[in-house]
Design a protein around this motif. Structure first.
Motif, PDB file in Angstrom:
ATOM      1  N   SER A  89       0.828  -1.217   0.000  1.00 41.58           N
ATOM      2  CA  SER A  89       0.000   0.000   0.000  1.00 41.58           C
ATOM      3  C   SER A  89       0.857   1.260   0.000  1.00 41.58           C
ATOM      4  O   SER A  89       0.554   2.233  -0.692  1.00 41.58           O
ATOM      5  CB  SER A  89      -0.906   0.032   1.238  1.00 41.58           C
ATOM      6  OG  SER A  89      -1.865  -0.993   1.176  1.00 41.58           O
TER       7      SER A  89
ATOM      8  N   ARG B  43       2.265   2.492  -3.282  1.00 42.06           N
ATOM      9  CA  ARG B  43       1.265   3.206  -4.081  1.00 42.06           C
ATOM     10  C   ARG B  43       1.193   4.690  -3.760  1.00 42.06           C
ATOM     11  O   ARG B  43       0.713   5.496  -4.554  1.00 42.06           O
ATOM     12  CB  ARG B  43      -0.112   2.590  -3.794  1.00 42.06           C
ATOM     13  CG  ARG B  43      -0.856   2.258  -5.064  1.00 42.06           C
ATOM     14  CD  ARG B  43      -1.963   1.308  -4.834  1.00 42.06           C
ATOM     15  NE  ARG B  43      -3.033   1.777  -3.979  1.00 42.06           N
ATOM     16  CZ  ARG B  43      -4.302   1.898  -4.382  1.00 42.06           C
ATOM     17  NH1 ARG B  43      -4.609   1.653  -5.627  1.00 42.06           N
ATOM     18  NH2 ARG B  43      -5.244   2.241  -3.542  1.00 42.06           N
ATOM     19  N   GLN B  44       1.647   5.075  -2.557  1.00 40.67           N
ATOM     20  CA  GLN B  44       1.601   6.492  -2.166  1.00 40.67           C
ATOM     21  C   GLN B  44       2.853   7.243  -2.590  1.00 40.67           C
ATOM     22  O   GLN B  44       2.978   8.440  -2.327  1.00 40.67           O
ATOM     23  CB  GLN B  44       1.440   6.607  -0.640  1.00 40.67           C
ATOM     24  CG  GLN B  44       0.112   6.062  -0.112  1.00 40.67           C
ATOM     25  CD  GLN B  44      -0.043   6.296   1.375  1.00 40.67           C
ATOM     26  OE1 GLN B  44       0.890   6.068   2.141  1.00 40.67           O
ATOM     27  NE2 GLN B  44      -1.212   6.744   1.788  1.00 40.67           N
ATOM     28  N   ASN B  45       3.814   6.553  -3.199  1.00 43.99           N
ATOM     29  CA  ASN B  45       5.085   7.174  -3.558  1.00 43.99           C
ATOM     30  C   ASN B  45       5.316   7.043  -5.063  1.00 43.99           C
ATOM     31  O   ASN B  45       5.642   5.962  -5.555  1.00 43.99           O
ATOM     32  CB  ASN B  45       6.226   6.521  -2.771  1.00 43.99           C
ATOM     33  CG  ASN B  45       6.186   6.897  -1.294  1.00 43.99           C
ATOM     34  OD1 ASN B  45       6.647   7.971  -0.924  1.00 43.99           O
ATOM     35  ND2 ASN B  45       5.603   6.043  -0.470  1.00 43.99           N
TER      36      ASN B  45
END
Lengths: 326, 326
Positions: free
Chosen positions: B17, B20-22
Motif C-alpha cells: 500500500s 502506491r503512495q510514492n
C-alpha cells in the motif's frame, strides 16, 4: 574539539554554558565587536578578543559558533567566517535561507570548510520533524504551532509605540485548533484560528492606555490578524513575572495509510522550553560536533540539519549507539 | 525505484500500500515461502514468486524490503539477501541488534550492497528521537512509553493458556507517570508505575475463568510485574471491538541547561497509530528510498536510521527542501 564563539548576547552565553555540558568540547575564545575589555564571560582563563582578531586564531579553533542575529549579523558574518573556519549559525529568516545557503556554500567551498546554517529549533528540529514525518506519511498534512512563548520581534514592536516603556508578548496556540489537529480532523485554519497573542505592557505615567491598546491590536502584520489581549502592568510586575524567555511549540503531521487510506496516524513533536536562547545554543553545540566530524572526513560546503546523519551529533560511537539507543 | 517485497503478511501488505503512495516507486515482485499460487496480492500485474526465485530478479530490483519476523525470519534472511540486494528490514529485538548488524554488515560489504536494519518506530523513529534529544540535552533523562496499543507478543502469550480461544492485550501508559515526566519532575519509575496491561479474552465454554485470569496476571516477564486487568468477552465482541492493530507511544527527554542547570526543557515525540504494521511499512518504504540513493553514491555495508541523513528519505531535492521545509 576547540570551539570559538562569535557574539556574546543571550545565544553566546547559552553556547558557553552548553560547552560546559559536553566533555569533548573546550571553549577557546569569545569574539565580540564591542570593546573586549567591556565583556565579562563566565569561563575562567578564556580570552575575549575583538572579532577582527579571529583570523589569527584560525589554527586553534575547530568550529566557530556564530551567535549574531539573522537580520544584520549573519548574512555578512557567516560567509566571511565560513571561508576560514568550520561554522555553525542559527539563521532563521525562513524566506532568505536559500540565498543565505548559496552564499555560505560558495565561501565554505572556497575555503575547504564545513558550514551548517539555520540550526536551532525552527528552523532546525522542527524542520527535521516536518521532513521525517512528511517522507513517512506522504498522504498527509503538516501543522506547526508556536508557543506558549515570548516573541522578541513582537515585544520590540510594542516597545516602539509612543508611551510604552517596556513590553512582553506571548504567542499562544489556540487549544481548540490543537485539539482538532490531534484528533486527525485535518482542519483548514486561518492565522486567527491558530494562535492568539497576549501582551503585557508597561506604559509611561499619564499615557493614553486606550490609544496604546488600539495601536497594538490593529498593528498590521504583527497583531491585526490575531485575537490580541493587552494587559497594562507595572515595571515591577513585568520584571517579577515576565523576566524569562520561555518558548516552545508543536509540529504535527496527520496522515493516512492503507490501500484506500483507511488508517489515520498522528506524528507529534513538541518542545517546552524554559529558555529559548539556551535551548537553541544546545542545538548549535550538538551540530558543532557534527561539523567537526564532517570536516575530519574531508567534507566541505554548506549543510543544513537535513543533510547531517543523526549519529554525527553524538559523542558516542556507532557501536555504543546501536547497543544503547537504537 | 524498483521495489521487491519478501514476505506477505501484515507488514508486506502495508509495504504494498505504501508503495502506491510514492510516485517514484514501483512494486516489481512479491516473494513468499508459501506456494505462490496461494498468495493473492492487490497490485495488478505484479507477480508473486517463490523466495527461491529471488536471485533471478537480482538486476530488476533496486531495493528489497524484508517483511519477515525478527524471531526466526530476519536473522537468516537479511544477511542472505544483503549479499545480492540493497535491503531494508525491521529487526526489532533490541538486545540482538549489535550481532544482527555485524552479520548483515559483513554480507552487504561482501556483495557491495546497502542494508538498513531495524527500521520502524521502535527501533526506528523513537531511536532517532532518543539520539537527537540526548545529544542536545546531555544533562537529562529519557523516558519511553508504549501504547495505548496492541502487543502481539502478549496477546500470543495469553492465547497459549489452556481454555483460551483468542485474546487481545493492550499496553497502556500510566497517566500519572506521563504527567510527572512532562512536568519535568524526572521521576524514578518502576515497570509497574510506567505501564498497565489490559486483556480481552475469549474463553472456551465451561473454562475456569478464575484460573485463566490467575495464570495471566501471574505470568512471569509478561504480566507479573504489571497491574493487569482481564475482561472476558465473546468472540463476536472481540472481532467487533478489537479487530484493529493500533499502537503508538511517547519518547520524552527532560533536561537542563544554563550555567547552573537552572532552566528545564522537555522534548516530546509521540505517535498515535491506527495501524501499527501499516505505519511501520511506511517507514520501511521511506528508508528504501534512502538505501537506493546511498547505493547510487557507491556506499555499501549495514546502516541504521542513526547513520542516514534525513534528506535521503525525501523525493524532493535539497533546494526544494530548503525552500519548503527548513
Amino acid at each position: 574539539m576547540r570551539i570559538g564563539i562569535v557574539g556574546y548576547g543571550n545565544l553566546g552565553r547559552g553556547v558557553e554554558s552548553a560547552i560546559r555540558q559536553n566533555a569533548d568540547m573546550e571553549l577557546v575564545a569569545v569574539f565580540t565587536r564591542r570593546s573586549p575589555e567591556s565583556v565579562k564571560i563566565r569561563t575562567e582563563g578564556v580570552p575575549v578578543l575583538h572579532t577582527d582578531e579571529a583570523l589569527k586564531m584560525k589554527d586553534l579553533i575547530d568550529v566557530m559558533i556564530l551567535c549574531g542575529g539573522s537580520a544584520k549579523d549573519l548574512p555578512e558574518q557567516t560567509p566571511a567566517f565560513a571561508e576560514h573556519f568550520n561554522v555553525i549559525d542559527s539563521f532563521d529568516t525562513h524566506a532568505n535561507i536559500p540565498a543565505h545557503f548559496d552564499r555560505v556554500n560558495a565561501a565554505a567551498k572556497a575555503g575547504g570548510k564545513v558550514a551548517v546554517i539555520s540550526v536551532g529549533w525552527d528552523p532546525g528540529l522542527f524542520s527535521l520533524n516536518r521532513m521525517y514525518a512528511g517522507a513517512i506519511l506522504p498522504d498527509g498534512r503538516d501543522y506547526t504551532f508556536w508557543g506558549k512563548g515570548v516573541s522578541q520581534g513582537h515585544s520590540d514592536a510594542i516597545r516602539r509605540i509612543d508611551g510604552v516603556l517596556d513590553a512582553r508578548q506571548y504567542t499562544i496556540p489556540v487549544p481548540e485548533a490543537l485539539k482538532s489537529v490531534r484528533a486527525g480532523e485535518n482542519p483548514e485554519l486561518t492565522t486567527r484560528q491558530k494562535h492568539t497573542r497576549e501582551c503585557f505592557v508597561v506604559a509611561c505615567e499619564g499615557a493614553d492606555l486606550a490609544r496604546i491598546e488600539r495601536e497594538i491590536v490593529t498593528m498590521p502584520n504583527y497583531f491585526a490578524d490575531y485575537d490580541t489581549t493587552v494587559h497594562f502592568i507595572s515595571m515591577e510586575e513585568l520584571r517579577r513575572d515576565h523576566g524569562g524567555i520561555p518558548h516552545g511549540g508543536v509540529v504535527i503531521r496527520s496522515g493516512k495509510t492503507g490501500w484506500d487510506g483507511e488508517h489515520s496516524h498522528i506524528i507529534e513533536y513538541s518542545l517546552k522550553l524554559d529558555s529559548n536562547p539556551e535551548f537553541t545554543s544546545s542545538v548549535l553545540v550538538a551540530y558543532a560536533r557534527a561539523a567537526y566530524r564532517l570536516a575530519g572526513e574531508g567534507a566541505c560546503g554548506c549543510k543544513t540539519v537535513l543533510d547531517i546523519p543523526p549519529a554525527y551529533l553524538s559523542p558516542r560511537s556507532g557501536e555504543e549507539l546501536r547497543a544503547m539507543i537504537l
